[in-house]
Design a protein around this motif. Structure first.
Motif, PDB file in Angstrom:
ATOM      1  N   UNK A 237       0.686  -1.457  -0.108  1.00 48.01           N
ATOM      2  CA  UNK A 237       0.094  -0.018   0.178  1.00 48.01           C
ATOM      3  C   UNK A 237       0.711   1.416  -0.313  1.00 48.01           C
ATOM      4  N   UNK A 238       2.605   1.484   0.032  1.00 44.79           N
ATOM      5  CA  UNK A 238       2.975   2.347   0.101  1.00 44.79           C
ATOM      6  C   UNK A 238       4.639   2.445   0.539  1.00 44.79           C
ATOM      7  N   UNK A 239       5.037   2.983   0.035  1.00 48.64           N
ATOM      8  CA  UNK A 239       6.228   2.594  -0.001  1.00 48.64           C
ATOM      9  C   UNK A 239       6.952   4.394   0.751  1.00 48.64           C
ATOM     10  N   UNK A 240       7.957   5.068   2.024  1.00 50.06           N
ATOM     11  CA  UNK A 240       8.109   6.157   2.288  1.00 50.06           C
ATOM     12  C   UNK A 240       9.737   6.203   2.191  1.00 50.06           C
ATOM     13  N   UNK A 241      10.189   6.594   2.657  1.00 56.83           N
ATOM     14  CA  UNK A 241      11.612   7.014   2.355  1.00 56.83           C
ATOM     15  C   UNK A 241      11.907   7.397   4.301  1.00 56.83           C
TER      16      UNK A 241
ATOM     17  N   UNK B  58      11.393  -3.218   5.847  1.00 57.98           N
ATOM     18  CA  UNK B  58      12.587  -2.175   5.030  1.00 57.98           C
ATOM     19  C   UNK B  58      13.116  -2.564   4.099  1.00 57.98           C
ATOM     20  N   UNK B  59      13.412  -1.965   3.115  1.00 59.66           N
ATOM     21  CA  UNK B  59      14.305  -2.242   1.546  1.00 59.66           C
ATOM     22  C   UNK B  59      15.469  -1.468   1.593  1.00 59.66           C
ATOM     23  N   UNK B  60      16.356  -1.753   1.424  1.00 60.83           N
ATOM     24  CA  UNK B  60      17.892  -1.260   1.404  1.00 60.83           C
ATOM     25  C   UNK B  60      18.264  -1.525  -0.255  1.00 60.83           C
ATOM     26  N   UNK B  61      18.518  -0.002  -1.040  1.00 63.08           N
ATOM     27  CA  UNK B  61      18.608   0.065  -2.319  1.00 63.08           C
ATOM     28  C   UNK B  61      20.029   0.991  -2.878  1.00 63.08           C
ATOM     29  N   UNK B  62      20.180   1.404  -3.921  1.00 64.09           N
ATOM     30  CA  UNK B  62      21.241   2.502  -4.588  1.00 64.09           C
ATOM     31  C   UNK B  62      20.433   3.920  -4.310  1.00 64.09           C
ATOM     32  N   UNK B  63      19.352   4.020  -4.023  1.00 66.98           N
ATOM     33  CA  UNK B  63      18.582   4.609  -3.295  1.00 66.98           C
ATOM     34  C   UNK B  63      18.423   5.310  -2.092  1.00 66.98           C
TER      35      UNK B  63
ATOM     36  N   UNK C  63      10.641   1.951   3.447  1.00 65.11           N
ATOM     37  CA  UNK C  63       9.697   1.306   3.791  1.00 65.11           C
ATOM     38  C   UNK C  63       8.487   1.368   3.704  1.00 65.11           C
ATOM     39  N   UNK C  64       8.270  -0.773   3.241  1.00 74.93           N
ATOM     40  CA  UNK C  64       6.878  -0.010   2.485  1.00 74.93           C
ATOM     41  C   UNK C  64       6.021  -0.970   3.653  1.00 74.93           C
ATOM     42  N   UNK C  65       4.871  -1.181   3.578  1.00 79.39           N
ATOM     43  CA  UNK C  65       3.841  -0.915   4.065  1.00 79.39           C
ATOM     44  C   UNK C  65       2.776  -1.924   3.042  1.00 79.39           C
ATOM     45  N   UNK C  66       2.780  -3.251   4.110  1.00 73.07           N
ATOM     46  CA  UNK C  66       2.081  -4.276   3.186  1.00 73.07           C
ATOM     47  C   UNK C  66       1.378  -4.626   3.460  1.00 73.07           C
TER      48      UNK C  66
END
Length: 191
Positions: free
Chosen positions: A121-125, A148-153, A157-160
């Motif tokens: 439902x959302x992905x936030x910084x 939490x998802x760590x990547x290049x950017x 924080x993904x709400x699922x």
């Protein structure tokens, strides 16, 4: 010249025509209203006369009776024929017999499971924004998780919600969230 205050001033009084003492002004009836009044009275009188005529008519006093059927000798029969049903008519169509003899072929097939589903439902910084959405989902009566998802950017924080064994269950919860004004949820395969 000075300004005048038109708002606070009282309105001008209208001049009335002097009336004669003891007489009140009578409303004038037009020809049209007189004709309509006479027609209404005539219709009411006609309706009342019709009801009176129906009440006093000798035709409406006696109940309607059907004439008795003439009994012939051919209709007189023993009790067996009177209680038995007539023979069914000969069938014109053949589909009844065809359906009785029809063999149904049952196919063997395997239903593929798509796997467990999740609804994002959302992905936030920031984690605070994700917590706010999780609280709104909790007010709707559903339980969400923050991943939490760590990547290049950086870290997102993904709400699922989920996992759901069938996509239909995820769609049901998605509609429940839409009714609570939580939009933009997407259904994905669980990975």
């Amino acid at each position: 010249m000075s300004n005048q205050d038109y708002i606070s001033r009282s309105p001008a009084k209208k001049k009335k025509k002097p009336q004669k003492k003891g007489k009140k002004a009578q409303p004038v009836a037009t020809v049209k209203t007189k004709i309509v009044g006479v027609l209404v009275i005539l219709l009411l009188c006609g309706f009342a006369y019709g009801l009176w005529a129906l009440k006093n008519s000798p035709e409406t006093k006696t109940p309607i009776q059907n004439a008795p059927e003439k009994v012939t000798e051919s209709k007189k029969s023993p009790d067996k024929k009177a209680n038995s049903l007539p023979k069914p008519p000969k069938e014109k169509w053949t589909y009844v017999k065809d359906l009785e003899n029809k063999q149904v072929e049952v196919g063997e097939y395997e239903v593929e499971q798509g796997g467990p589903y999740k609804m994002q439902c959302g992905s936030f910084k920031t984690q605070k924004q994700a917590e706010v959405l999780k609280a709104n989902i909790a007010f709707a009566g559903l339980e969400a998780i923050i991943q939490p998802s760590t990547g290049k950017n950086g870290t997102w924080y993904k709400v699922a919600l989920g996992p759901y064994p069938r996509k239909r269950m995820a769609e049901k919860d998605k509609n429940k969230l839409k009714r609570n004004n939580i939009n933009h949820c997407q259904i994905w395969l669980w990975k």
